[in-house]
Design a protein around this motif. Structure first.
Motif, PDB file in Angstrom:
ATOM      1  N   ASP A  18      18.714  -1.587   3.689  1.00 33.04           N
ATOM      2  CA  ASP A  18      18.086  -2.761   3.094  1.00 33.04           C
ATOM      3  C   ASP A  18      16.561  -2.625   3.090  1.00 33.04           C
ATOM      4  OD1 ASP A  18      18.222  -5.617   2.098  1.00 33.04           O
ATOM      5  OD2 ASP A  18      17.051  -5.904   3.941  1.00 33.04           O
ATOM      6  N   SER A  19      16.007  -2.164   4.192  1.00 32.64           N
ATOM      7  CA  SER A  19      14.548  -1.990   4.267  1.00 32.64           C
ATOM      8  C   SER A  19      14.043  -0.998   3.225  1.00 32.64           C
ATOM      9  CB  SER A  19      14.141  -1.511   5.660  1.00 32.64           C
ATOM     10  OG  SER A  19      14.373  -2.512   6.613  1.00 32.64           O
ATOM     11  N   LEU A  20      14.723   0.133   3.114  1.00 32.52           N
ATOM     12  CA  LEU A  20      14.294   1.132   2.142  1.00 32.52           C
ATOM     13  C   LEU A  20      14.448   0.632   0.710  1.00 32.52           C
ATOM     14  CD1 LEU A  20      15.573   4.460   3.708  1.00 32.52           C
ATOM     15  CD2 LEU A  20      13.206   3.751   3.377  1.00 32.52           C
ATOM     16  N   GLU A  21      15.543  -0.069   0.437  1.00 28.66           N
ATOM     17  CA  GLU A  21      15.733  -0.601  -0.913  1.00 28.66           C
ATOM     18  C   GLU A  21      14.695  -1.663  -1.253  1.00 28.66           C
ATOM     19  OE1 GLU A  21      20.491   0.108  -1.621  1.00 28.66           O
ATOM     20  OE2 GLU A  21      19.849  -1.772  -0.717  1.00 28.66           O
ATOM     21  N   ARG A  22      14.229  -2.377  -0.254  1.00 30.34           N
ATOM     22  CA  ARG A  22      13.192  -3.389  -0.496  1.00 30.34           C
ATOM     23  C   ARG A  22      11.826  -2.768  -0.755  1.00 30.34           C
ATOM     24  NH1 ARG A  22      14.132  -8.921   1.686  1.00 30.34           N
ATOM     25  NH2 ARG A  22      16.319  -9.013   2.269  1.00 30.34           N
ATOM     26  N   ILE A  23      11.528  -1.663  -0.074  1.00 29.35           N
ATOM     27  CA  ILE A  23      10.199  -1.060  -0.266  1.00 29.35           C
ATOM     28  C   ILE A  23      10.165  -0.067  -1.421  1.00 29.35           C
ATOM     29  CG2 ILE A  23       9.524  -1.386   2.140  1.00 29.35           C
ATOM     30  CD1 ILE A  23       9.821   1.721   2.402  1.00 29.35           C
ATOM     31  N   GLN A  24      11.310   0.355  -1.906  1.00 31.70           N
ATOM     32  CA  GLN A  24      11.322   1.339  -2.987  1.00 31.70           C
ATOM     33  C   GLN A  24      10.505   0.884  -4.200  1.00 31.70           C
ATOM     34  OE1 GLN A  24      15.113   2.331  -4.776  1.00 31.70           O
ATOM     35  NE2 GLN A  24      14.396   4.400  -5.250  1.00 31.70           N
ATOM     36  N   PRO A  25      10.637  -0.363  -4.679  1.00 25.95           N
ATOM     37  CA  PRO A  25       9.825  -0.769  -5.827  1.00 25.95           C
ATOM     38  C   PRO A  25       8.315  -0.701  -5.537  1.00 25.95           C
ATOM     39  CG  PRO A  25      11.618  -2.328  -5.495  1.00 25.95           C
ATOM     40  CD  PRO A  25      11.606  -1.404  -4.310  1.00 25.95           C
ATOM     41  N   ARG A  26       7.936  -0.988  -4.315  1.00 28.53           N
ATOM     42  CA  ARG A  26       6.518  -0.927  -3.955  1.00 28.53           C
ATOM     43  C   ARG A  26       6.020   0.512  -4.000  1.00 28.53           C
ATOM     44  NH1 ARG A  26       5.565  -3.601   1.444  1.00 28.53           N
ATOM     45  NH2 ARG A  26       6.185  -5.375   0.198  1.00 28.53           N
ATOM     46  N   VAL A  27       6.785   1.425  -3.427  1.00 25.25           N
ATOM     47  CA  VAL A  27       6.404   2.843  -3.438  1.00 25.25           C
ATOM     48  C   VAL A  27       6.348   3.351  -4.877  1.00 25.25           C
ATOM     49  CG1 VAL A  27       7.120   5.165  -2.731  1.00 25.25           C
ATOM     50  CG2 VAL A  27       7.288   3.260  -1.117  1.00 25.25           C
ATOM     51  N   ASP A  28       7.331   2.967  -5.676  1.00 28.62           N
ATOM     52  CA  ASP A  28       7.340   3.365  -7.086  1.00 28.62           C
ATOM     53  C   ASP A  28       6.110   2.840  -7.817  1.00 28.62           C
ATOM     54  OD1 ASP A  28       9.774   4.560  -6.532  1.00 28.62           O
ATOM     55  OD2 ASP A  28      10.966   3.028  -7.571  1.00 28.62           O
ATOM     56  N   SER A  29       5.708   1.621  -7.490  1.00 28.46           N
ATOM     57  CA  SER A  29       4.533   1.061  -8.166  1.00 28.46           C
ATOM     58  C   SER A  29       3.255   1.779  -7.736  1.00 28.46           C
ATOM     59  CB  SER A  29       4.419  -0.444  -7.930  1.00 28.46           C
ATOM     60  OG  SER A  29       4.027  -0.728  -6.604  1.00 28.46           O
ATOM     61  N   TRP A  30       3.186   2.230  -6.490  1.00 28.81           N
ATOM     62  CA  TRP A  30       2.025   3.028  -6.065  1.00 28.81           C
ATOM     63  C   TRP A  30       1.894   4.253  -6.954  1.00 28.81           C
ATOM     64  CZ3 TRP A  30       3.600   3.456  -0.220  1.00 28.81           C
ATOM     65  CH2 TRP A  30       3.420   2.219   0.406  1.00 28.81           C
ATOM     66  N   LEU A  31       3.013   4.911  -7.198  1.00 34.34           N
ATOM     67  CA  LEU A  31       3.005   6.104  -8.045  1.00 34.34           C
ATOM     68  C   LEU A  31       2.597   5.755  -9.468  1.00 34.34           C
ATOM     69  CD1 LEU A  31       3.554   9.089  -8.593  1.00 34.34           C
ATOM     70  CD2 LEU A  31       5.984   8.498  -8.865  1.00 34.34           C
TER      71      LEU A  31
END
Length: 112
Positions: free
Chosen positions: A77-90
């Motif tokens: 759940d934690s990783l799925e929640r932060i994935q969009p944030r990491v993707d947006s950094w890229l």
């Protein structure tokens, strides 16, 4: 973001981009890839853990197995929640170098 999407974004980085910006973009891309890999791995682990709970219930000792499944579910759940944030950094990092006008003059006004 999957690996193909990351590769497609990376291909839009101009060849003339400064090395320090390229390193930053590559760092974000690597992080985005790791998130995707870890999510896939955790999904498999969680499935195995849930099957272990299924097997432990009839034997009357499912607490430990269920607790392990819950730990994995929280991590997923934690990783799925932060994935969009990491993707947006890229995306932002690539957008910054793709839109960079370089050393072109600005604010000079008409020359004629």
């Amino acid at each position: 973001m999957n690996h193909a999407q990351i590769d497609r974004l990376l291909s839009s980085v101009p060849a003339a981009t400064e090395q320090r910006h390229v390193r930053r973009v590559e760092g974000y891309a690597y992080t985005a890839r790791r998130v995707e890999v870890r999510i896939a791995d955790l999904r498999c682990e969680l499935e195995r853990a849930l099957r272990a709970v299924d097997d432990a219930v009839p034997q009357g000792h499912a607490d430990d197995a269920a607790d392990q499944a819950l730990v994995l579910a929280q991590q997923l759940d934690s990783l799925e929640r932060i994935q969009p944030r990491v993707d947006s950094w890229l995306r932002v990092a690539i957008g910054a170098v793709a839109d960079d006008q370089g050393t072109e003059p600005f604010g000079e006004g008409p020359t004629a």
